[in-house]
Design a protein around this motif. Structure first.
Motif, PDB file in Angstrom:
ATOM      1  N   VAL A 499     -69.502 -27.420  59.077  1.00 24.33           N
ATOM      2  CA  VAL A 499     -68.912 -28.604  59.782  1.00 24.33           C
ATOM      3  C   VAL A 499     -69.061 -29.540  58.501  1.00 24.33           C
ATOM      4  CG1 VAL A 499     -68.727 -30.167  61.541  1.00 24.33           C
ATOM      5  CG2 VAL A 499     -69.371 -27.858  62.078  1.00 24.33           C
ATOM      6  N   HIS A 500     -68.128 -29.548  57.672  1.00 23.34           N
ATOM      7  CA  HIS A 500     -68.179 -30.556  56.605  1.00 23.34           C
ATOM      8  C   HIS A 500     -66.906 -31.043  56.144  1.00 23.34           C
ATOM      9  CE1 HIS A 500     -69.570 -32.076  52.927  1.00 23.34           C
ATOM     10  NE2 HIS A 500     -68.431 -31.680  52.227  1.00 23.34           N
ATOM     11  N   THR A 501     -66.789 -32.565  56.405  1.00 23.83           N
ATOM     12  CA  THR A 501     -65.375 -33.250  56.208  1.00 23.83           C
ATOM     13  C   THR A 501     -65.500 -33.947  54.932  1.00 23.83           C
ATOM     14  OG1 THR A 501     -65.943 -34.945  57.667  1.00 23.83           O
ATOM     15  CG2 THR A 501     -64.881 -33.254  58.671  1.00 23.83           C
ATOM     16  N   GLY A 502     -66.741 -34.230  54.712  1.00 22.33           N
ATOM     17  CA  GLY A 502     -66.920 -35.436  53.537  1.00 22.33           C
ATOM     18  C   GLY A 502     -67.434 -36.624  54.047  1.00 22.33           C
ATOM     19  N   ILE A 503     -67.426 -36.829  55.324  1.00 24.54           N
ATOM     20  CA  ILE A 503     -67.733 -37.947  55.773  1.00 24.54           C
ATOM     21  C   ILE A 503     -68.969 -37.701  56.937  1.00 24.54           C
ATOM     22  CG2 ILE A 503     -67.091 -40.087  57.406  1.00 24.54           C
ATOM     23  CD1 ILE A 503     -64.230 -39.452  56.534  1.00 24.54           C
ATOM     24  N   LEU A 504     -70.178 -38.387  56.608  1.00 24.98           N
ATOM     25  CA  LEU A 504     -71.394 -37.821  57.372  1.00 24.98           C
ATOM     26  C   LEU A 504     -71.158 -38.140  58.805  1.00 24.98           C
ATOM     27  CD1 LEU A 504     -74.146 -36.783  57.445  1.00 24.98           C
ATOM     28  CD2 LEU A 504     -75.034 -38.967  56.758  1.00 24.98           C
ATOM     29  N   GLN A 505     -70.685 -39.471  59.167  1.00 22.53           N
ATOM     30  CA  GLN A 505     -70.870 -39.706  60.355  1.00 22.53           C
ATOM     31  C   GLN A 505     -69.650 -38.962  61.368  1.00 22.53           C
ATOM     32  OE1 GLN A 505     -70.606 -41.921  57.803  1.00 22.53           O
ATOM     33  NE2 GLN A 505     -72.236 -43.069  58.222  1.00 22.53           N
ATOM     34  N   LEU A 506     -68.693 -38.449  60.689  1.00 24.13           N
ATOM     35  CA  LEU A 506     -67.589 -37.786  61.304  1.00 24.13           C
ATOM     36  C   LEU A 506     -68.132 -36.318  61.717  1.00 24.13           C
ATOM     37  CD1 LEU A 506     -64.938 -37.334  62.669  1.00 24.13           C
ATOM     38  CD2 LEU A 506     -64.024 -36.854  60.146  1.00 24.13           C
ATOM     39  N   ASP A 507     -68.815 -35.854  60.596  1.00 20.55           N
ATOM     40  CA  ASP A 507     -69.574 -34.566  60.645  1.00 20.55           C
ATOM     41  C   ASP A 507     -70.563 -34.470  61.820  1.00 20.55           C
ATOM     42  OD1 ASP A 507     -68.086 -33.571  58.421  1.00 20.55           O
ATOM     43  OD2 ASP A 507     -69.878 -34.078  56.936  1.00 20.55           O
ATOM     44  N   GLN A 508     -71.141 -35.579  61.891  1.00 19.22           N
ATOM     45  CA  GLN A 508     -72.244 -35.685  62.862  1.00 19.22           C
ATOM     46  C   GLN A 508     -71.670 -35.656  64.410  1.00 19.22           C
ATOM     47  OE1 GLN A 508     -74.780 -39.072  62.131  1.00 19.22           O
ATOM     48  NE2 GLN A 508     -76.109 -37.764  60.835  1.00 19.22           N
ATOM     49  N   VAL A 509     -70.389 -36.347  64.514  1.00 17.93           N
ATOM     50  CA  VAL A 509     -69.509 -36.526  65.815  1.00 17.93           C
ATOM     51  C   VAL A 509     -69.334 -35.204  66.176  1.00 17.93           C
ATOM     52  CG1 VAL A 509     -67.515 -37.392  66.863  1.00 17.93           C
ATOM     53  CG2 VAL A 509     -69.095 -38.883  65.637  1.00 17.93           C
ATOM     54  N   ILE A 510     -68.605 -34.367  65.353  1.00 18.83           N
ATOM     55  CA  ILE A 510     -67.960 -33.263  65.241  1.00 18.83           C
ATOM     56  C   ILE A 510     -69.019 -32.296  65.868  1.00 18.83           C
ATOM     57  CG2 ILE A 510     -66.821 -31.321  64.302  1.00 18.83           C
ATOM     58  CD1 ILE A 510     -65.269 -33.292  62.662  1.00 18.83           C
ATOM     59  N   GLN A 511     -70.314 -32.261  64.969  1.00 18.96           N
ATOM     60  CA  GLN A 511     -71.390 -31.419  65.280  1.00 18.96           C
ATOM     61  C   GLN A 511     -71.668 -31.571  66.809  1.00 18.96           C
ATOM     62  OE1 GLN A 511     -74.111 -30.675  62.274  1.00 18.96           O
ATOM     63  NE2 GLN A 511     -75.392 -29.592  63.509  1.00 18.96           N
ATOM     64  N   VAL A 512     -72.077 -32.860  67.313  1.00 24.34           N
ATOM     65  CA  VAL A 512     -72.541 -32.944  68.502  1.00 24.34           C
ATOM     66  C   VAL A 512     -71.627 -32.616  69.749  1.00 24.34           C
ATOM     67  CG1 VAL A 512     -73.244 -34.960  70.211  1.00 24.34           C
ATOM     68  CG2 VAL A 512     -74.230 -35.055  67.887  1.00 24.34           C
ATOM     69  N   LEU A 513     -70.179 -32.924  69.796  1.00 27.97           N
ATOM     70  CA  LEU A 513     -69.319 -32.325  70.515  1.00 27.97           C
ATOM     71  C   LEU A 513     -69.365 -31.006  70.672  1.00 27.97           C
ATOM     72  CD1 LEU A 513     -66.568 -35.283  69.928  1.00 27.97           C
ATOM     73  CD2 LEU A 513     -68.254 -35.046  71.815  1.00 27.97           C
ATOM     74  N   LEU A 514     -69.221 -30.277  69.363  1.00 28.16           N
ATOM     75  CA  LEU A 514     -69.017 -28.759  69.411  1.00 28.16           C
ATOM     76  C   LEU A 514     -70.224 -28.161  69.755  1.00 28.16           C
ATOM     77  CD1 LEU A 514     -66.859 -28.108  66.272  1.00 28.16           C
ATOM     78  CD2 LEU A 514     -66.016 -28.353  68.720  1.00 28.16           C
ATOM     79  N   THR A 515     -71.518 -28.667  69.850  1.00 26.96           N
ATOM     80  CA  THR A 515     -72.586 -28.090  70.372  1.00 26.96           C
ATOM     81  C   THR A 515     -72.952 -28.412  71.799  1.00 26.96           C
ATOM     82  OG1 THR A 515     -74.007 -29.796  69.299  1.00 26.96           O
ATOM     83  CG2 THR A 515     -73.837 -27.931  68.170  1.00 26.96           C
ATOM     84  N   THR A 516     -72.074 -29.454  72.397  1.00 25.82           N
ATOM     85  CA  THR A 516     -72.160 -29.638  73.729  1.00 25.82           C
ATOM     86  C   THR A 516     -71.297 -28.720  74.496  1.00 25.82           C
ATOM     87  OG1 THR A 516     -72.575 -31.885  73.249  1.00 25.82           O
ATOM     88  CG2 THR A 516     -72.143 -31.649  75.517  1.00 25.82           C
ATOM     89  N   GLY A 517     -71.850 -27.722  75.160  1.00 24.94           N
ATOM     90  CA  GLY A 517     -71.168 -26.603  75.851  1.00 24.94           C
ATOM     91  C   GLY A 517     -70.128 -27.270  76.848  1.00 24.94           C
ATOM     92  N   MET A 518     -70.800 -28.105  77.719  1.00 21.46           N
ATOM     93  CA  MET A 518     -70.015 -28.835  78.712  1.00 21.46           C
ATOM     94  C   MET A 518     -68.753 -29.313  78.389  1.00 21.46           C
ATOM     95  SD  MET A 518     -72.061 -31.983  80.291  1.00 21.46           S
ATOM     96  CE  MET A 518     -72.105 -33.333  79.427  1.00 21.46           C
ATOM     97  N   PHE A 519     -68.911 -30.143  77.020  1.00 19.94           N
ATOM     98  CA  PHE A 519     -67.642 -30.681  76.594  1.00 19.94           C
ATOM     99  C   PHE A 519     -66.502 -29.673  76.172  1.00 19.94           C
ATOM    100  CE2 PHE A 519     -65.555 -31.931  72.437  1.00 19.94           C
ATOM    101  CZ  PHE A 519     -64.598 -33.034  73.109  1.00 19.94           C
ATOM    102  N   VAL A 520     -67.078 -28.670  75.580  1.00 16.24           N
ATOM    103  CA  VAL A 520     -66.063 -27.737  75.006  1.00 16.24           C
ATOM    104  C   VAL A 520     -65.504 -26.994  76.100  1.00 16.24           C
ATOM    105  CG1 VAL A 520     -66.083 -25.414  73.707  1.00 16.24           C
ATOM    106  CG2 VAL A 520     -67.443 -27.293  72.816  1.00 16.24           C
ATOM    107  N   GLY A 521     -65.872 -26.482  77.048  1.00 13.03           N
ATOM    108  CA  GLY A 521     -65.619 -25.709  78.257  1.00 13.03           C
ATOM    109  C   GLY A 521     -64.757 -26.635  79.262  1.00 13.03           C
ATOM    110  N   GLY A 522     -65.303 -27.927  79.484  1.00 15.14           N
ATOM    111  CA  GLY A 522     -64.687 -28.827  80.132  1.00 15.14           C
ATOM    112  C   GLY A 522     -63.137 -29.194  79.571  1.00 15.14           C
ATOM    113  N   LEU A 523     -63.194 -29.401  78.245  1.00 14.59           N
ATOM    114  CA  LEU A 523     -61.912 -29.919  77.366  1.00 14.59           C
ATOM    115  C   LEU A 523     -60.706 -28.728  77.247  1.00 14.59           C
ATOM    116  CD1 LEU A 523     -60.452 -32.011  75.707  1.00 14.59           C
ATOM    117  CD2 LEU A 523     -61.551 -30.947  73.778  1.00 14.59           C
ATOM    118  N   LEU A 524     -61.324 -27.444  77.250  1.00 13.04           N
ATOM    119  CA  LEU A 524     -60.280 -26.363  77.078  1.00 13.04           C
ATOM    120  C   LEU A 524     -59.928 -26.082  78.609  1.00 13.04           C
ATOM    121  CD1 LEU A 524     -62.360 -24.001  74.911  1.00 13.04           C
ATOM    122  CD2 LEU A 524     -60.047 -25.061  74.461  1.00 13.04           C
TER     123      LEU A 524
END
Length: 546
Positions: A499-524
């Motif tokens: 998970v690497h976009t070159g922007i640390l803060q954005l990387d952290q946001v993406i990583q937190v959301l994608l490692t939160t199962g209820m967000f991934v499952g609920g969004l899909l």
């Protein structure tokens, strides 16, 4: 609690998770033929606006506190490891006391200013997954030395800063996310949003609140599987097999004076009784030296004397206050993660409001009352963040269920919940209470988690009863959503460098959301349910929660 631990049946396609151990069997809440029972089918001795005698308010208030105890204590104990506090039970006791205190404040706010129904407020499991995801970032992973009890000096400034900077980060994220909840509530947006959130969104979201925590439950139970299995056995025995057995208790009344009355003890307090008996068993095994005394031996943490000094160290009285851990800090990753938890919490609470109104014989809450309730819950989360519970607050549906399990005349008065809120405030100030619960042996906690997390998962999946599961469309939406909710976080946790976009803060946001199962499952689930056409042959539309 009805089948699993308390019953909390909702009027529509929504069943909640923070009724941690609630179940939805058709026996008690429905009459023969599966038709819903009317609110008046079980007589109300005191309605919502009635004021019962003071002694009855206190007794039932304490009962509500004890019913909520498992959920209130569980959240701080789950977060302890990720806050680097697994070897600091004294601080764990402070978090538990703070949770009691803030829950008391939020309960009073909700009864007087919010939805104005007899509904208790407490910690929410919906915030646990995003909190753990945030604390799993490389920046916030606990140093290796904090995992070794022999290297931890709990009074050292270095150790204090290690855990306090983590909880301050949680505080900031919760406070900012709570503003979103207040906006959704007080602006009336909740009514608009609920039109698009159906059972196929709710089911994977709630199920994935608990499924990712299997490792936590298994690790704690694995400290001593015998003790954990005993805890599970006792909770299941009380909540499932003995729930219909009434225990005679002495009662004093003005007319009959001293007499006995039947009280369904096992049905009301199965978790509390299971914990206490297992706790007592650990104490007996410790006194008789049946458990190992070597810290590295299997089963050592089942001893009751490993945390025994906490009761001596804890103050008799301690008043929690805002900013007690320092000034909160804010990061985008934490905020976005907690917002995902806020959405889940809001969906649960709406169902609780309708269930509570039905059980106490009140009319369904109007939209403005629901808006107020959600807004006040957002305010409660703001207060929880300011005080530093490490969590937010939400409606406790095990207590909604407690309104419906009393055999005979029921008490639906708001003053009972006011009394429960006052009990929570007092328990939060009385420091020895929090310390006592912080000394619960680890495998006993693990056994409780196994039951609680299993029932939360089942409650989420039970929302599928409101859709046609013979439809290949609905099977695909649910199956794909929940499977991705497990697979995606697992991959991201194992490959964070990808998970690497070159922007640390954005990387952290993406990583937190994608490692939160209820967000991934609920969004899909949300996207697929609202975009895949419903077959004309299907008798069940994709429907929203209404």
């Amino acid at each position: 609690m009805n089948s699993a631990i308390t019953s909390c049946e909702h009027p529509g396609p929504l069943q909640t998770v923070d009724g941690v151990l609630s179940s939805h069997e058709g026996g008690q809440g429905r009459e023969k033929g599966g038709q819903p029972r009317s609110p008046s089918s079980s007589p109300l001795a005191y309605g919502v606006l009635d004021i019962p005698p003071w002694y009855l308010c206190i007794f039932l208030g304490v009962q509500h506190f004890l019913t909520a105890l498992g959920g209130l204590v569980a959240v701080p104990l789950i977060l302890a490891k990720d806050l680097c506090l697994q070897h600091d039970p004294l601080t764990q006791s402070y978090l538990i006391s703070t949770m009691f205190f803030v829950s008391g404040i939020c309960t009073l706010l909700q009864v007087f200013l919010g939805v104005r129904l007899p509904i208790l407020q407490g910690g929410t499991f919906a915030f646990v997954a995003p909190s753990v995801a945030m604390l799993s970032l490389p920046t916030w992973k606990c140093p290796t030395w904090t995992l070794n009890a022999s290297l931890v000096n709990t009074s050292s400034p270095e150790f204090t800063e290690e855990w306090q900077k983590r909880i301050r980060e949680l505080q900031g994220a919760i406070m900012v996310a709570s503003c979103v909840q207040m906006l959704v509530g007080f602006s009336g947006l909740i009514g608009f949003l609920m039109r698009f959130i159906g059972p196929l969104t709710v089911a994977p979201t709630i199920a994935l609140v608990a499924l990712p925590l299997f490792d936590t439950a298994g690790s704690d139970a694995g400290i001593h599987w015998g003790i954990a299995a005993t805890t599970v056995f006792l909770i299941v025995l009380f909540s499932q097999y003995l729930k219909s057995i009434a225990v005679p208790v002495p009662v004093y009344g003005r007319e009959k004076k001293c007499h006995t009355s039947k009280f369904y003890l096992f049905q009301v307090f199965p978790v509390l009784m299971g914990l206490c008996i297992s706790w007592l068993l650990c104490f007996v095994l410790t006194v008789t030296n049946a458990l190992p005394s070597v810290p590295t031996a299997y089963g050592y943490l089942a001893r009751t004397d490993t945390k025994g000094n906490v009761l001596n160290q804890a103050p008799w009285f301690r008043l929690p206050y805002p900013g007690q851990w320092g000034r909160p800090t804010i990061s985008l990753a934490g905020v976005f993660g907690i917002i995902a938890g806020v959405i889940s919490s809001v969906v649960e609470s709406v169902g609780d409001y309708y269930a509570c109104a039905r059980l106490v014989g009140a009319p369904p809450p109007p939209k403005h009352a629901i808006n107020r309730g959600i807004g006040i819950e957002g305010l409660g989360c703001l207060l929880a963040g300011a005080w530093g519970t490490g969590n937010g607050t939400t409606s406790f549906s095990e207590n909604v269920g407690a309104l419906g399990i009393t055999r005979g005349p029921q008490v639906g008065s708001r003053m009972v919940i006011v009394a429960a809120g006052c009990v929570l405030l007092l328990m939060g100030i009385f420091g020895k209470i929090g310390a006592a619960f912080a000394t619960i042996p680890t495998p006993v906690i693990g056994g409780m988690f196994l039951v609680m997390f299993g029932v939360i998962t089942a409650v989420g999946i039970s929302n599928l009863q409101y859709v046609d599961m013979n439809s290949s469309r609905n099977l695909f939406v649910f199956g794909f959503s929940i499977y991705c909710g497990l697979a995606v976080p697992s991959w991201v946790n194992k490959n964070p460098e990808k998970v690497h976009t070159g922007i640390l803060q954005l990387d952290q946001v993406i990583q937190v959301l994608l490692t939160t199962g209820m967000f991934v499952g609920g969004l899909l689930g949300f996207l697929l349910d609202n975009t895949i056409p419903v077959p004309r042959t299907s008798s069940t539309p994709q429907g929203a929660l209404g």
